[in-house]
Design a protein around this motif. Sequence first.
Motif, PDB file in Angstrom:
ATOM      1  N   ILE A  85     -21.123 -12.472  -9.172  1.00  0.00           N
ATOM      2  CA  ILE A  85     -22.016 -11.678 -10.033  1.00  0.00           C
ATOM      3  C   ILE A  85     -22.258 -12.366 -11.372  1.00  0.00           C
ATOM      4  O   ILE A  85     -23.414 -12.661 -11.721  1.00  0.00           O
ATOM      5  N   PRO A  86     -21.216 -12.638 -12.178  1.00  0.00           N
ATOM      6  CA  PRO A  86     -21.484 -13.305 -13.459  1.00  0.00           C
ATOM      7  C   PRO A  86     -22.005 -14.732 -13.300  1.00  0.00           C
ATOM      8  O   PRO A  86     -22.858 -15.172 -14.083  1.00  0.00           O
ATOM      9  N   LEU A  87     -21.500 -15.448 -12.301  1.00  0.00           N
ATOM     10  CA  LEU A  87     -21.941 -16.838 -12.130  1.00  0.00           C
ATOM     11  C   LEU A  87     -23.423 -16.922 -11.774  1.00  0.00           C
ATOM     12  O   LEU A  87     -24.152 -17.784 -12.276  1.00  0.00           O
ATOM     13  N   THR A  88     -23.888 -16.018 -10.918  1.00  0.00           N
ATOM     14  CA  THR A  88     -25.305 -15.995 -10.559  1.00  0.00           C
ATOM     15  C   THR A  88     -26.168 -15.560 -11.737  1.00  0.00           C
ATOM     16  O   THR A  88     -27.244 -16.114 -11.980  1.00  0.00           O
ATOM     17  N   SER A  89     -25.696 -14.561 -12.466  1.00  0.00           N
ATOM     18  CA  SER A  89     -26.448 -14.048 -13.619  1.00  0.00           C
ATOM     19  C   SER A  89     -26.658 -15.134 -14.667  1.00  0.00           C
ATOM     20  O   SER A  89     -27.781 -15.345 -15.162  1.00  0.00           O
ATOM     21  N   LEU A  90     -25.593 -15.858 -15.008  1.00  0.00           N
ATOM     22  CA  LEU A  90     -25.690 -16.898 -16.024  1.00  0.00           C
ATOM     23  C   LEU A  90     -26.515 -18.090 -15.528  1.00  0.00           C
ATOM     24  O   LEU A  90     -27.274 -18.695 -16.298  1.00  0.00           O
ATOM     25  N   ALA A 136     -17.226  -8.301 -19.176  1.00  0.00           N
ATOM     26  CA  ALA A 136     -16.800  -6.903 -19.133  1.00  0.00           C
ATOM     27  C   ALA A 136     -16.962  -6.319 -17.731  1.00  0.00           C
ATOM     28  O   ALA A 136     -16.081  -5.596 -17.235  1.00  0.00           O
ATOM     29  N   ILE A 137     -18.083  -6.633 -17.061  1.00  0.00           N
ATOM     30  CA  ILE A 137     -18.324  -6.122 -15.707  1.00  0.00           C
ATOM     31  C   ILE A 137     -17.260  -6.625 -14.739  1.00  0.00           C
ATOM     32  O   ILE A 137     -16.688  -5.854 -13.951  1.00  0.00           O
ATOM     33  N   TYR A 138     -16.962  -7.932 -14.811  1.00  0.00           N
ATOM     34  CA  TYR A 138     -15.959  -8.468 -13.884  1.00  0.00           C
ATOM     35  C   TYR A 138     -14.577  -7.899 -14.173  1.00  0.00           C
ATOM     36  O   TYR A 138     -13.816  -7.595 -13.247  1.00  0.00           O
ATOM     37  N   LEU A 139     -14.242  -7.735 -15.441  1.00  0.00           N
ATOM     38  CA  LEU A 139     -12.934  -7.191 -15.795  1.00  0.00           C
ATOM     39  C   LEU A 139     -12.765  -5.779 -15.251  1.00  0.00           C
ATOM     40  O   LEU A 139     -11.692  -5.434 -14.715  1.00  0.00           O
ATOM     41  N   ILE A 140     -13.789  -4.962 -15.348  1.00  0.00           N
ATOM     42  CA  ILE A 140     -13.732  -3.591 -14.823  1.00  0.00           C
ATOM     43  C   ILE A 140     -13.523  -3.600 -13.313  1.00  0.00           C
ATOM     44  O   ILE A 140     -12.678  -2.871 -12.783  1.00  0.00           O
TER      45      ILE A 140
END
Length: 393
Positions: free
Chosen positions: A134-139, A100-104
Motif C-alpha cells: 500500500i505505501p510503496l505503491t502510493s509513493l 500511519a496507515i501501515y502502523l494501524i
Amino acid sequence: MEEFKASKVFFSSISLYSASEFITKSISIIVVPVYAIFLSPSLFGALEIITVSLALVAIFSQFGFSNSLNRYFYESDNDLSNQKLMFSTGLIFLFILNFAIYLIIFLYVLIIDEKFITLEGVDKNLIFVACTIIPLTSLLYYHQTIIRMRFLPFYFFISGLIGYAFPPIFTLTLMYFFDFKLHAYFYSSAIFLLLANIYLSIKNYEYIGISFNIKIFRNFFSYGWPFIFTAIAFWGFSSMDRYFLSIFIGMEEVGQYSIASKLALLPLILFNAFGAAWSPLFMKLREEYHIEKFKEFIGKSLYIAICIGGVICGTVGFFCGEAIWLLFPPEYFGAALATIFLTYGVLLNFTTQVTAIGISISKRTEIFSYLTFIALFFNFIGNYFLIPIFGAL
C-alpha cells in the motif's frame, strides 16, 4: 503548421508513455497462465480477495494528491521553485499518511487471533508483507506523476520495469524453486516496489525537500479529497463482485472470475497508459491553445480514442475463449464468457479519459463522486440478484 507540430509531439509522447506503461504492466498479465500451474482456483480466489481488499485501503493512501499535482503543476504562475515546493509538500504528507496507515494495520493484525484468518494459504506474515504494498505503491505513483510532468519517459519506463515487470518473474522463480504460493507474489511485489521507489527518489532528488507549504497543502487537499469518494465507489462496483461470488458461490468461482478480469486488464493497461500520458500533456496544451482550438483538439482526440479502443477491446473479446482454452487448465474454461462483458466495460470506462476533462478543469471533482455512486448502486442491485443465478457470468 504550428498545430500540426503540436499534435505530432502530443501523440508521439502519448505513444511513448503508453508503450512504456503497457510493456511494464502487461507482463503481470502474461504470466497469469503460468501462475495457474502453481495456484488452484481457490488460491487464485484468495489472492483476488486480498488484492481487492488492499486496493480499498490504498484509496486513502493517496488522498488524490497525484491528481492535485497533475492539476496545479502547470498553472501559469508556477515557476520551478514553486513546482519543487508543490512536490515536496505532497510527498511529506503522503509519507506521514502512509506510515500511519501501515502502523494501524500492523498493530491490528498483530493482536487478532490467527483463527480469524480463514483464506487458504494466508497467515499473519503474509498479511504484514502484503500491506507494505500500500505505501510503496502510493509513493511510487506520486513519484511517477512528477516524472510524467517533467516529461522524462525513460525514467518512467525504468521505474515501471522495476516495480511492475520484475515482480512476476521473481514470483515464478520462488514458486518453481522454493514451492512458495501466495507468499511468492507479495514478497516479490514488496521487494521490487521498494527498489523502484529508491530509483525514482534518486531521479527526483532535486525536487525532494523538507519544505511544507500550508497554502499548497490546502489547495491539494481541497482538489484531491473528492477523488477518495470517487475511488471508493469505483472500487465498490469493480470489486464487490468478488465478495458476492465468494459468499453466494465459492472461492473457486472467484478464481475463475479473477482470470476473466485479468484478461480484460490487457486493454485497460493500455488505456490507463494513454491516460497517464494524456493528462500532463493536456494541461500543458490547455495553457498554450486558444479555447476554440483546444475544444476541437479534445473532440478529435475522443474520436481517435474510441476507434482505437474499440478495435483493441473487440479483438480481446473475440478471441478470449480461444486464449483461455490454449493457455489455462480446464478448471478455468468457465471464465471465457465473463471476459467478453468485462472487456467491453473497459472500453466504456476508457472514454472518461477524455469526457471527464471539463469536470477537472472546472475543479468540480465532486461530480465524479455522484456519478460513480450511482453506478455503484445499480451494480450492487445487479450483483445481489444475478450472481446467485448466473455466477461469474
